[in-house]
Write an enzyme that holds these catalytic residues in place. Structure first.
Site, PDB file in Angstrom:
ATOM      1  N   PRO A   2      26.543   3.473   7.094  1.00 52.99           N
ATOM      2  CA  PRO A   2      27.777   4.061   6.580  1.00 52.99           C
ATOM      3  C   PRO A   2      27.739   5.575   6.660  1.00 52.99           C
ATOM      4  O   PRO A   2      26.712   6.187   6.421  1.00 52.99           O
ATOM      5  CB  PRO A   2      27.842   3.597   5.132  1.00 52.99           C
ATOM      6  CG  PRO A   2      26.566   2.944   4.824  1.00 52.99           C
ATOM      7  CD  PRO A   2      25.807   2.736   6.075  1.00 52.99           C
ATOM      8  N   GLU A   3      28.856   6.179   7.011  1.00 51.82           N
ATOM      9  CA  GLU A   3      28.915   7.627   7.079  1.00 51.82           C
ATOM     10  C   GLU A   3      29.699   8.142   5.876  1.00 51.82           C
ATOM     11  O   GLU A   3      30.194   7.362   5.068  1.00 51.82           O
ATOM     12  CB  GLU A   3      29.524   8.043   8.415  1.00 51.82           C
ATOM     13  CG  GLU A   3      28.716   7.441   9.565  1.00 51.82           C
ATOM     14  CD  GLU A   3      29.015   8.040  10.924  1.00 51.82           C
ATOM     15  OE1 GLU A   3      29.456   9.184  10.987  1.00 51.82           O
ATOM     16  OE2 GLU A   3      28.776   7.344  11.919  1.00 51.82           O
ATOM     17  N   LYS A  55      26.376  11.307   1.818  1.00 45.82           N
ATOM     18  CA  LYS A  55      26.311   9.851   1.854  1.00 45.82           C
ATOM     19  C   LYS A  55      25.806   9.270   0.536  1.00 45.82           C
ATOM     20  O   LYS A  55      25.476   8.086   0.470  1.00 45.82           O
ATOM     21  CB  LYS A  55      25.400   9.410   3.000  1.00 45.82           C
ATOM     22  CG  LYS A  55      25.885   9.873   4.368  1.00 45.82           C
ATOM     23  CD  LYS A  55      24.960   9.331   5.432  1.00 45.82           C
ATOM     24  CE  LYS A  55      25.194  10.031   6.749  1.00 45.82           C
ATOM     25  NZ  LYS A  55      24.194   9.608   7.742  1.00 45.82           N
TER      26      LYS A  55
END
Ligand SMILES: [Zn+2]
Length: 274
Positions: A2-3, A55
């Site tokens: 995930p960014e 993040k």
């Protein structure tokens, strides 16, 4: 992985689901968390807010306690109404935060810890994060200066350095450099300040476009569709990432892929446009 956009989207969804609510039950299989809960119970605290830095997803509880989680490759937060069936197996559960209206469940999060706000401010990972394009206080100039401090490093690697600019992962790295028409293997010192400014602008634009403020309750997914081309068709969502050997959407040249940097991450680019 995930960014930043996905984490910010998740934070917004969690904020809507449990923000301002009182914790009615807390459960975790992580001893590091249950130890804190045993000493200073989560039950009865208010979820003051949920936000993201880079993040890292941060859940702020009353009484100066912050739950920091980092998803790495496979972690995710889901929200469910009480009694609703979970979309992932119970064995993947790591953390449950219940309020009267909603349950937030973290599955397979590899990084989770409780910290005080003071500890967070001095946290080696969080405190050293570079400017975050998804933050309201984003400072583009500072991001450019931090890039320039790494003149010998290839721009494709610098964009992944969370101390330079926070939240960019491997997908955005390739997409942003295509958008800026910059070859990923050029060193920062080979780029003009204008080019660096363009890279930062495009990173901000792409990432903000993907923080969808969905108002519907439901699953928070970390593999949500990410788009940079602005096209509605999901198969046309990205410019270069994952498209090795296929024609560039701009010029028709075949997209290249090469491993880059100390972590040998795949980089995609158009040899002609960039
Ligand atoms: Zn091209």
């Amino acid at each position: 992985m995930p960014e930043g956009d996905t984490i910010h989207r998740a934070a917004a969804t969690l904020q809507r689901a449990i923000g301002g609510q009182i914790v009615t039950r807390f459960e975790s299989v992580l001893p590091k968390l249950t130890r804190v809960d045993a000493d200073a119970p989560l039950r009865g605290r208010t979820v003051d807010r949920v936000d993201a830095r880079g993040k890292h997803l941060l859940i702020w509880f009353s009484g100066d306690l912050v739950l920091r989680t980092h998803m790495r490759m496979n972690g995710s937060w889901h929200i469910y109404r009480p009694g609703e069936r979970w979309q992932r197996p119970h064995r993947d559960m790591r953390i449950v935060i219940e309020t009267a209206a909603m349950h937030a469940v973290a599955f397979t999060v590899p990084v989770a810890e409780f910290v005080t706000s003071h500890e967070l401010a001095n946290h080696d990972v969080v405190a050293e994060l570079g400017p975050d394009p998804l933050s309201d206080h984003f400072n583009a100039e500072e991001a450019i200066e931090r890039m320039q401090a790494h003149g010998d490093v290839e721009i494709g690697d610098v964009l992944l350095d969370q101390t330079v600019i926070a939240g960019i992962g491997n997908v955005y790295k390739s997409e942003v450099l295509f958008g800026a028409r910059v070859n990923p293997f050029l060193k920062v010192s080979q780029l003009t300040r204008d080019q660096l400014g363009t890279i930062v602008d495009i990173a901000t634009r792409f990432m903000r476009a993907n923080v969808v403020d969905s108002t519907q309750a439901g699953i928070v997914t970390y593999s949500g569709m990410r788009r940079t081309t602005g096209r509605a068709n999901p198969s046309e969502g990205l410019w270069v990432y994952g498209r090795a050997g296929r024609p560039c959407r701009r010029c028709g040249t075949l997209i290249s892929r090469r491993k880059q940097g100390p972590f040998v991450r795949s980089t995609y680019w158009c040899p002609r446009c960039q």
